[in-house]
Design an enzyme around this catalytic site. Structure first.
Site, PDB file in Angstrom:
ATOM      1  N   GLU A 120       3.480  -4.614   4.772  1.00  0.00           N
ATOM      2  CA  GLU A 120       4.015  -4.669   6.044  1.00  0.00           C
ATOM      3  C   GLU A 120       4.440  -3.668   6.630  1.00  0.00           C
ATOM      4  O   GLU A 120       4.166  -3.237   7.786  1.00  0.00           O
ATOM      5  CB  GLU A 120       5.030  -5.972   5.924  1.00  0.00           C
ATOM      6  CG  GLU A 120       4.581  -7.129   5.466  1.00  0.00           C
ATOM      7  CD  GLU A 120       4.556  -7.236   3.953  1.00  0.00           C
ATOM      8  OE1 GLU A 120       4.432  -6.584   3.159  1.00  0.00           O
ATOM      9  OE2 GLU A 120       5.144  -8.405   3.632  1.00  0.00           O
ATOM     10  N   CYS A 153       5.612  -1.376   0.731  1.00  0.00           N
ATOM     11  CA  CYS A 153       4.999  -2.642   0.964  1.00  0.00           C
ATOM     12  C   CYS A 153       3.878  -2.451   2.036  1.00  0.00           C
ATOM     13  O   CYS A 153       4.069  -1.737   2.887  1.00  0.00           O
ATOM     14  CB  CYS A 153       6.005  -3.802   1.317  1.00  0.00           C
ATOM     15  SG  CYS A 153       7.196  -3.833   0.144  1.00  0.00           S
ATOM     16  N   CYS A 172      11.041  -5.898   3.901  1.00  0.00           N
ATOM     17  CA  CYS A 172      10.095  -6.177   5.027  1.00  0.00           C
ATOM     18  C   CYS A 172      10.558  -6.962   5.992  1.00  0.00           C
ATOM     19  O   CYS A 172      10.408  -6.887   7.253  1.00  0.00           O
ATOM     20  CB  CYS A 172       8.797  -6.539   4.387  1.00  0.00           C
ATOM     21  SG  CYS A 172       7.883  -5.300   3.645  1.00  0.00           S
ATOM     22  N   CYS A 226       9.011  -9.541   1.606  1.00  0.00           N
ATOM     23  CA  CYS A 226      10.139  -9.205   0.809  1.00  0.00           C
ATOM     24  C   CYS A 226      11.457  -9.087   1.687  1.00  0.00           C
ATOM     25  O   CYS A 226      11.141  -8.901   2.964  1.00  0.00           O
ATOM     26  CB  CYS A 226       9.895  -8.152  -0.115  1.00  0.00           C
ATOM     27  SG  CYS A 226       9.870  -6.587   0.799  1.00  0.00           S
TER      28      CYS A 226
END
Length: 160
Positions: free
Chosen positions: A74, A72, A115, A112
């Site tokens: 992040e 992801c 993260c 998510c």
């Protein structure tokens, strides 16, 4: 035992309500999103991170045909910062995400679960909250003062 959970957040309907630095983070997150590699999900996410020294770094999601191998936006940004600037305090994270073909109906996209867990690790490590902003492409922004506002029953090193 029932525990009431109150989420502390601010909801901005227009990015004109944001500060100059928050608008810079928004713009850099949008630019990072455009460079995301998301051929499988067509879900593009960009992230901009402000460090205590004033530097801004960005990341975006990177997919892989072997789905667990992707990462992801992040975590891409945080892990790079952690590897290259381990002593810098992360002050703010701005996330912009949504389908490649954006619709006005898309809400602000929060991080998510994986993260959220990674962000809590950085908050714990630096012993300081990280302001978190998440948005869509139509200038609607949600701000929380800490990932703990989105993850009230978090897991950290105190359980180990």
């Amino acid at each position: 035992m029932k525990k009431d959970i109150n989420i502390n957040y601010e909801h901005f309907k227009d990015r004109n309500e944001l500060s100059e630095i928050e608008n810079r983070l928004f713009e850099q997150a949008i630019q990072a999103r455009e460079n995301a590699y998301a051929p499988y999900s067509n879900f593009f996410v960009g992230c901009a991170v402000l460090l205590e020294n004033g530097e801004i770094y960005s990341g975006n999601n990177q997919e892989n045909a072997a789905f667990p191998s992707g990462l992801c936006a992040e975590r891409t940004a945080l892990f790079w910062i952690g590897a290259n600037f381990p002593d810098q305090i992360v002050k703010k994270i701005f996330i912009v995400g949504g389908p490649k073909e954006f619709s006005e109906k898309n809400p602000p996209i929060p991080p998510c679960g994986a993260c959220r867990q990674s962000i809590i690790e950085y908050e714990t490590k630096q012993n300081e909250n990280i302001e978190l902003y998440f948005s869509n492409l139509n200038d609607e922004v949600i701000k929380v003062g800490s990932i703990k506002d989105l993850l009230p029953f978090y897991f950290d090193g105190t359980f180990l």
